[in-house]
Design an enzyme around this catalytic site. Structure first.
Site, short mmCIF file in Angstrom:
data_model
loop_
_atom_site.label_atom_id
_atom_site.label_comp_id
_atom_site.label_asym_id
_atom_site.label_seq_id
_atom_site.Cartn_x
_atom_site.Cartn_y
_atom_site.Cartn_z
CG ASP A 70 -1.88 1.18 1.18
OD1 ASP A 70 -2.84 1.12 0.39
OD2 ASP A 70 -1.67 2.16 1.91
CE1 TYR A 102 0.64 7.34 2.92
CE2 TYR A 102 1.12 5.16 2.09
CZ TYR A 102 0.24 6.05 2.66
OH TYR A 102 -1.02 5.64 3.01
CE LYS A 131 -3.56 4.94 0.30
NZ LYS A 131 -2.24 4.28 0.34
NE ARG A 152 6.29 -6.12 17.35
CZ ARG A 152 5.83 -6.64 18.48
NH1 ARG A 152 5.02 -7.70 18.44
NH2 ARG A 152 6.19 -6.13 19.64
CG LEU A 153 7.65 -6.99 8.23
CD1 LEU A 153 8.88 -7.02 7.34
CD2 LEU A 153 6.54 -6.18 7.58
CG ASN A 169 1.87 -7.15 11.91
OD1 ASN A 169 1.52 -7.42 13.06
ND2 ASN A 169 2.55 -6.04 11.61
#
Length: 640
Positions: A358, A363, A393, A593-594, A597
């Site tokens: 995303d 960003y 986006k 964490r990746l 998640n």
């Protein structure tokens, strides 16, 4: 206009093109090819047909004019029905010969309201089709297609090899060379995964009423999946309802009718010659990842039974968009990922199994994300670009029609891609244009060096922006388009004028801000939902937009559920997001964490878990322009 046509057929079931400049079978075939759909086969089709052009245009059902063909979804009795059916009228009938259509969802709703027991049986058991075929085509029968042409074989031994992999439960040879086949149980009241609409997808009425010839008894041609015969009174009532509700336009020369085969059923009225209507059957959009199951089988299973093991089998692992594209339901959010870490983070994430990135102009790291994508492909971590879902986006300063394609191309250049899978309008806020060479990304304030830096608005309505977004979908640079940070009224207004409805709405969504009404509206309108900040406040503490005490990770309800399932609080919150019908975008640059998640598909929350998490609703919004823009000498609320 191909994307517009396909979206219209999804919304309305069918599109009639009148006075279309198509004079013959070849021109019709070229027009069909222009839709850029995948080729499909007619294996398993019951109706005799003659090839008219390149094995893509055929005569429609060649049954005698006196034979009415009942309502059905094309080849619904087969393992691989087409996604789209196109008809072309070369010569209209002297009398009759219409091709009536009806929305399958209307029939499903009628069944559920008026015959709930039968609807329940269809849901639970599906149906099996039985048909006896001659060796060679019988042009006098509406279901007279022979087994040689049905399966494209010549001998009985070749047939038996083909039929083993074609969705049949059993077969039986007769001494005269005829073949009796029985299909496996197939769903007949199911959900279209693109819209979540329940559809009466089958050839049940067609088989029960119309599969009749010297070899077949229609009352035995279709039974429930458990072998129980269908109720004659119910079938007669359903046939009556469809006849009353049908839409039937008399054919005119050069008419072309496009039908979405999962949305609308079609039939054929009797007629007096002459009549010549040709047909062309097609699969999903060409070049897309293979579709999920054609239909999602509905069932009474609650949340306790939803999960089935891993990311490859869990029904929550992907969302199906209006286009039929599959969007992985857990993506890597790249907001606030530093430029110097972005490429490595992307490579690590793809190596660990992420397939959804995303991104956004705002960003400030799309060039580095593109480097990571290229490295992952070059190193063989992913086989090709098509294996990665990439979202980007449109920033607020590029809402004007002339700036939308420029912004899209800049994003594509930075990412090193030819297209994005999804392009979203980032905020329903139009700001004054800032040239790329002046500042990129331009962020919120127009002139940071001004004595009082502030936002400067542009008078650009969302309709202008959306029409420019639709052109990106038309030219393929954005395969799907959507919105971010829009409320229900903003979405409703856009749906009133969009020729290509939004595929996705991305919103802040977590247990403190569950947005249940907006989620329901999206599901009813066929708009998929992505929730950013799915863990709540963690991304906002360092921005002074939240405090440590705002963390949902520490809620007793969350920690208790986590302990019960042997999972972390973060995994519980992410599982809640995907199990309640949205995709989620957790963010991390840390490998452990990746991994954590992404590992949310090996368990399922119970109904009680979901209810307890629902109690955490606070209406707490962390990402609110009405709050943070006050620090820019501006006030820009978008929520009441």
């Amino acid at each position: 206009h191909r994307e517009t046509l396909l979206q219209l057929s999804l919304s309305h079931g069918a599109v009639l093109l009148r006075d279309f400049p198509v004079p013959d079978a070849e021109a019709f075939g070229r027009s069909c090819e222009g839709l850029q759909l995948a080729k499909t086969t007619m294996e398993g089709s019951a109706a005799p047909r003659t090839n008219m052009y390149k094995d893509i245009v055929f005569t429609s059902n060649e049954a005698p004019p006196s034979e009415k063909i009942p309502f059905h979804h094309e080849m619904a009795q087969t393992a691989n029905p087409p996604d789209y059916v196109l008809f072309f009228c070369e010569t209209p009938a002297a009398i009759g010969g219409e091709t009536p259509i009806i929305l399958s969802s209307e029939v499903a709703e009628y069944l559920e309201v008026n015959h709930p027991s039968f609807a329940s049986d269809l849901t639970a058991h599906g149906v099996k089709y039985q048909r006896t075929m001659p060796a060679d085509d019988d042009p006098e029968s509406p279901i007279g297609k022979g087994w040689r042409s049905t399966f494209n074989v010549e001998t009985e031994s070749e047939l038996e090899q083909a039929i083993k992999v074609s969705g049949y439960e059993s077969w039986e040879w007769f001494p005269n060379g005829d073949l009796k086949t029985v299909t496996v149980a197939q769903p007949s009241l199911a959900s279209d995964p693109r819209t979540d609409r329940t559809v009466f997808f089958n050839a049940v009425v067609a088989a029960y009423v119309g599969w009749e010839d010297a070899r077949n008894d229609p009352k035995k041609s279709v039974v429930l999946g458990n072998g129980v015969a269908l109720d004659d009174d119910v079938m007669a009532d359903v046939d009556r309802f469809m006849t009353e509700r049908r839409v039937a336009f008399p054919w005119q020369a050069n008419d072309v009718l496009l039908i979405d085969n999962r949305v609308a059923m079609h039939s054929r009225n009797t007629f007096e010659r002459p009549r010549r209507v040709l047909a062309s059957l097609w699969g999903a959009r060409e070049g897309r990842r293979p579709s999920v199951p054609y239909l999602a089988v509905r069932g009474g299973a609650g949340a306790d039974e939803q999960s089935s093991g891993d990311i490859h089998t869990d029904p929550c692992a992907e969302l199906v968009l209006r286009s039929g594209d599959r969007m992985p339901s857990v993506g890597l959010g790249l907001w606030k990922v530093p430029r110097d870490a972005a490429a490595d983070t992307v490579v690590d994430a793809l190596r660990l199994g992420y397939r959804h990135l995303d991104c956004a102009c705002d960003y400030g790291n799309e060039a580095e994300v593109g480097q990571g994508i290229k490295r992952a492909i070059d190193e063989g971590i992913v086989a090709s670009r098509e294996d990665i879902w990439v979202t980007s986006k449109l920033w607020n300063t590029y809402h004007a029609a002339e700036h939308v394609p420029m912004a899209m191309q800049k994003t594509l250049d930075d990412l090193g891609l030819d297209y994005v899978d999804l392009y979203l309008v980032h905020f329903p806020i139009a700001l004054k244009f800032v040239p790329f060479e002046e500042r990129y990304p331009p962020e919120w304030v127009h002139d940071p060096s001004a004595a009082v830096p502030r936002m400067e608005y542009a008078r650009v309505p969302m309709q202008e922006t959306w029409e420019a977004m639709e052109k990106l979908a038309d030219n393929g640079k954005a395969r799907n388009i959507g919105l971010c940070n829009v409320n229900s009224q903003g979405l409703r207004d856009l749906l009133n004028y969009a020729r290509i409805p939004p595929a996705v709405l991305q919103i802040e969504r977590h247990v403190y801000l569950q947005q249940s009404k907006l989620l329901r509206m999206c599901h009813e309108e066929g708009v998929a939902v992505t929730g950013f900040s799915p863990l709540g406040s963690s991304s906002y503490v360092e921005l002074d937009m939240a405090t440590d005490s705002d963390s949902a990770l520490d809620e007793e309800v969350v920690t208790t559920i986590a302990a019960k399932h042997g999972k972390s609080p973060a995994q519980v919150l992410l599982r809640w997001g995907v199990q309640t019908g949205a995709s989620v975008l957790p963010k991390s640059v840390k490998e452990h964490r990746l991994i954590e998640n992404l590992d949310v598909f090996g368990f399922s929350l119970t109904d009680e878990d979901i209810q307890q998490l629902a109690s955490l609703e606070q209406g707490r919004r962390f990402n609110d322009p009405g709050e943070f823009t006050t620090g820019m000498s501006s006030f820009c609320p978008i929520y009441d």
